[in-house]
Design a protein around this motif. Structure first.
Motif, PDB file in Angstrom:
ATOM      1  N   ARG A 281       3.356   9.863  10.305  1.00  0.00           N
ATOM      2  CA  ARG A 281       3.095   8.686   9.474  1.00  0.00           C
ATOM      3  C   ARG A 281       2.558   9.085   8.108  1.00  0.00           C
ATOM      4  NH1 ARG A 281      -1.071   5.193  12.497  1.00  0.00           N
ATOM      5  NH2 ARG A 281      -1.762   7.262  13.184  1.00  0.00           N
ATOM      6  N   PHE A 282       2.129  10.348   7.996  1.00  0.00           N
ATOM      7  CA  PHE A 282       1.460  10.791   6.772  1.00  0.00           C
ATOM      8  C   PHE A 282       2.138  12.050   6.222  1.00  0.00           C
ATOM      9  CE2 PHE A 282      -1.731   8.930   9.699  1.00  0.00           C
ATOM     10  CZ  PHE A 282      -1.987   7.753   9.000  1.00  0.00           C
ATOM     11  N   PRO A 283       3.321  11.892   5.607  1.00  0.00           N
ATOM     12  CA  PRO A 283       4.083  13.058   5.156  1.00  0.00           C
ATOM     13  C   PRO A 283       3.454  13.820   3.999  1.00  0.00           C
ATOM     14  CG  PRO A 283       5.150  11.005   4.481  1.00  0.00           C
ATOM     15  CD  PRO A 283       4.054  10.622   5.417  1.00  0.00           C
ATOM     16  N   ASP A 284       2.435  13.257   3.368  1.00  0.00           N
ATOM     17  CA  ASP A 284       1.766  13.955   2.263  1.00  0.00           C
ATOM     18  C   ASP A 284       0.409  14.531   2.674  1.00  0.00           C
ATOM     19  OD1 ASP A 284       3.836  13.330   0.417  1.00  0.00           O
ATOM     20  OD2 ASP A 284       2.991  11.330   0.153  1.00  0.00           O
ATOM     21  N   SER A 285       0.090  14.469   3.950  1.00  0.00           N
ATOM     22  CA  SER A 285      -1.193  14.995   4.424  1.00  0.00           C
ATOM     23  C   SER A 285      -1.204  16.520   4.342  1.00  0.00           C
ATOM     24  CB  SER A 285      -1.436  14.561   5.870  1.00  0.00           C
ATOM     25  OG  SER A 285      -0.503  15.206   6.727  1.00  0.00           O
ATOM     26  N   PRO A 286      -2.386  17.126   4.306  1.00  0.00           N
ATOM     27  CA  PRO A 286      -2.463  18.598   4.255  1.00  0.00           C
ATOM     28  C   PRO A 286      -1.715  19.264   5.411  1.00  0.00           C
ATOM     29  CG  PRO A 286      -4.590  17.652   3.712  1.00  0.00           C
ATOM     30  CD  PRO A 286      -3.726  16.511   4.154  1.00  0.00           C
ATOM     31  N   ALA A 287      -1.810  18.697   6.607  1.00  0.00           N
ATOM     32  CA  ALA A 287      -1.109  19.285   7.754  1.00  0.00           C
ATOM     33  C   ALA A 287       0.401  19.220   7.576  1.00  0.00           C
ATOM     34  CB  ALA A 287      -1.515  18.567   9.043  1.00  0.00           C
ATOM     35  N   ALA A 288       0.906  18.114   7.004  1.00  0.00           N
ATOM     36  CA  ALA A 288       2.339  17.981   6.757  1.00  0.00           C
ATOM     37  C   ALA A 288       2.793  18.959   5.671  1.00  0.00           C
ATOM     38  CB  ALA A 288       2.672  16.548   6.357  1.00  0.00           C
ATOM     39  N   VAL A 289       1.996  19.089   4.638  1.00  0.00           N
ATOM     40  CA  VAL A 289       2.315  20.035   3.563  1.00  0.00           C
ATOM     41  C   VAL A 289       2.376  21.457   4.112  1.00  0.00           C
ATOM     42  CG1 VAL A 289       1.477  21.056   1.415  1.00  0.00           C
ATOM     43  CG2 VAL A 289       1.399  18.576   1.734  1.00  0.00           C
ATOM     44  N   ALA A 290       1.436  21.799   5.004  1.00  0.00           N
ATOM     45  CA  ALA A 290       1.414  23.139   5.591  1.00  0.00           C
ATOM     46  C   ALA A 290       2.675  23.399   6.412  1.00  0.00           C
ATOM     47  CB  ALA A 290       0.177  23.310   6.455  1.00  0.00           C
ATOM     48  N   LEU A 291       3.130  22.403   7.161  1.00  0.00           N
ATOM     49  CA  LEU A 291       4.358  22.572   7.943  1.00  0.00           C
ATOM     50  C   LEU A 291       5.573  22.714   7.033  1.00  0.00           C
ATOM     51  CD1 LEU A 291       3.847  20.038  10.877  1.00  0.00           C
ATOM     52  CD2 LEU A 291       3.920  22.530  11.033  1.00  0.00           C
ATOM     53  N   ARG A 292       5.591  21.947   5.957  1.00  0.00           N
ATOM     54  CA  ARG A 292       6.695  22.053   4.999  1.00  0.00           C
ATOM     55  C   ARG A 292       6.759  23.456   4.398  1.00  0.00           C
ATOM     56  NH1 ARG A 292       5.301  18.023   2.056  1.00  0.00           N
ATOM     57  NH2 ARG A 292       6.529  16.405   3.080  1.00  0.00           N
ATOM     58  N   GLU A 293       5.597  24.020   4.130  1.00  0.00           N
ATOM     59  CA  GLU A 293       5.551  25.371   3.562  1.00  0.00           C
ATOM     60  C   GLU A 293       6.029  26.425   4.562  1.00  0.00           C
ATOM     61  OE1 GLU A 293       1.502  25.694   2.320  1.00  0.00           O
ATOM     62  OE2 GLU A 293       1.851  24.667   0.389  1.00  0.00           O
ATOM     63  N   LEU A 294       5.921  26.103   5.866  1.00  0.00           N
ATOM     64  CA  LEU A 294       6.399  27.022   6.901  1.00  0.00           C
ATOM     65  C   LEU A 294       7.903  26.877   7.137  1.00  0.00           C
ATOM     66  CD1 LEU A 294       3.529  26.737   9.548  1.00  0.00           C
ATOM     67  CD2 LEU A 294       4.043  28.704   8.079  1.00  0.00           C
ATOM     68  N   GLY A 295       8.521  25.845   6.531  1.00  0.00           N
ATOM     69  CA  GLY A 295       9.960  25.672   6.661  1.00  0.00           C
ATOM     70  C   GLY A 295      10.404  24.426   7.391  1.00  0.00           C
ATOM     71  N   ALA A 296       9.471  23.599   7.807  1.00  0.00           N
ATOM     72  CA  ALA A 296       9.836  22.363   8.501  1.00  0.00           C
ATOM     73  C   ALA A 296      10.296  21.304   7.509  1.00  0.00           C
ATOM     74  CB  ALA A 296       8.650  21.833   9.296  1.00  0.00           C
ATOM     75  N   GLN A 297      11.180  20.426   7.969  1.00  0.00           N
ATOM     76  CA  GLN A 297      11.532  19.234   7.216  1.00  0.00           C
ATOM     77  C   GLN A 297      10.564  18.130   7.648  1.00  0.00           C
ATOM     78  OE1 GLN A 297      15.525  18.356   8.415  1.00  0.00           O
ATOM     79  NE2 GLN A 297      16.426  20.137   7.426  1.00  0.00           N
ATOM     80  N   VAL A 298       9.884  17.528   6.711  1.00  0.00           N
ATOM     81  CA  VAL A 298       8.902  16.503   7.048  1.00  0.00           C
ATOM     82  C   VAL A 298       9.515  15.123   6.815  1.00  0.00           C
ATOM     83  CG1 VAL A 298       6.621  15.562   6.546  1.00  0.00           C
ATOM     84  CG2 VAL A 298       6.988  18.039   6.495  1.00  0.00           C
ATOM     85  N   HIS A 299       9.488  14.293   7.869  1.00  0.00           N
ATOM     86  CA  HIS A 299      10.065  12.951   7.806  1.00  0.00           C
ATOM     87  C   HIS A 299       8.992  11.918   8.117  1.00  0.00           C
ATOM     88  CE1 HIS A 299      14.540  13.918   7.949  1.00  0.00           C
ATOM     89  NE2 HIS A 299      13.965  15.097   8.142  1.00  0.00           N
ATOM     90  N   HIS A 300       8.979  10.847   7.362  1.00  0.00           N
ATOM     91  CA  HIS A 300       8.092   9.730   7.699  1.00  0.00           C
ATOM     92  C   HIS A 300       8.650   9.023   8.922  1.00  0.00           C
ATOM     93  CE1 HIS A 300       6.902   5.428   7.609  1.00  0.00           C
ATOM     94  NE2 HIS A 300       5.707   5.982   7.421  1.00  0.00           N
TER      95      HIS A 300
END
Length: 293
Positions: free
Chosen positions: A33-52
């Motif tokens: 629900r929070f694609p801009d949260s620090p945890a979501a940003v960290a996953l994006r940096e690891l290569g994940a696609q982040v979806h709301h």
């Protein structure tokens, strides 16, 4: 390589599963629900696609699941209630079925299938049943008590006073697992779906009594820690659900075949409670503001 959607990706179980899947080389869709949260940003940096994605917004689930091969599904009653959790779980199953998902791994809880009378166990079991009735290929894993909870809430508050406050008898064994191991096991199941389809597996990595947990915490903190049994009435005054759970732990127990899991899956590097405790930054945790539990 599979495209695997992971719900609760910014939480403990979902985050651990997403990281384990990325390590295995899969394409991960981190649903949050929070694609801009620090945890979501960290996953994006690891290569994940982040979806709301929001369990109360079916269209967001449909969009996030479109084209995915598999799904790691986790629900929680603690931000809402058990009725809402069940509704969320059913909505997710319906969306996965509509998307043609080939394998759902649903993380429930150990003993949810044993008529425990614990509200949040019962809500998860209702989702399990709905999932099995849906016809979507599935595996259900049931984690035991979370080691990670021992570094939060009333446990952390009590450690500041040199006690391990826990609503169980000192000599009653409890099976335990950390989020990192849940994620590793879920990733294994998703990686080898043919081996695990149709199975329900309770998982744990260690078994200790509260007295033994207190001793392990004393070693990790390098300071004396003694188990202090919290009255069940105190817990009930704050949460009838948690009181029912601790009553079940104290009277029925939470047995899981730890030895068998370690034997069958030795490559997962299961964490003992001592392993987990040694990885925690206790000085920083203890220095944080008390929660007031």
């Amino acid at each position: 390589m599979l495209t695997i959607a992971v719900t609760g990706a910014t939480g403990a179980q979902g985050g651990a599963t997403a990281r384990a899947l990325l390590t295995r080389g899969h394409q991960v869709r981190a649903l949050t629900r929070f694609p801009d949260s620090p945890a979501a940003v960290a996953l994006r940096e690891l290569g994940a696609q982040v979806h709301h994605a929001d369990f109360d917004d079916r269209a967001s689930l449909d969009a996030a699941l479109a084209g995915a091969d598999s799904l790691f599904a986790v629900t929680t009653p603690f931000d809402t209630d058990t009725t809402v959790e069940t509704r969320h779980g059913k909505t997710l199953v319906d969306a996965a079925a509509a998307a043609g998902i080939g394998h759902i791994v649903f993380t429930s809880v150990a003993h949810a299938d044993r008529d425990t009378g614990v509200p949040h166990y019962e809500s998860k079991f209702a989702i399990e049943q709905y999932l099995l009735e849906s016809g979507v290929p599935a595996t259900i894993i049931g984690p035991a008590a979370f080691m990670d909870n021992y570094a939060t809430g009333w446990t952390l508050d009590s450690l500041r006073a040199g006690t391990f406050a826990w609503p169980m008898p000192s000599d009653q064994p409890l099976t335990l697992i950390c989020a990192q191991d849940i994620g590793a096991f879920a990733a294994l199941v998703l990686d080898r779906r043919g081996e695990f389809l149709g199975r329900r597996i309770d998982i744990a990595a260690d078994e200790l009594t509260p007295a033994q947990i207190a001793a392990e915490l004393a070693d990790a903190l390098a300071t004396p820690v003694a188990h202090q049994r919290v009255p069940l009435e105190f817990v009930r005054s704050r949460s009838a659900d948690l009181a029912a759970m601790f009553d079940y732990f104290s009277t029925q127990g939470l047995d899981v075949d730890v030895t068998g899991l370690r034997r069958d899956h030795p490559d997962l590097g299961w964490s003992t409670f001592a392993d987990w405790a040694a990885r925690q930054d206790w000085p920083a945790l203890l220095a944080a503001a008390p929660t007031g539990h």
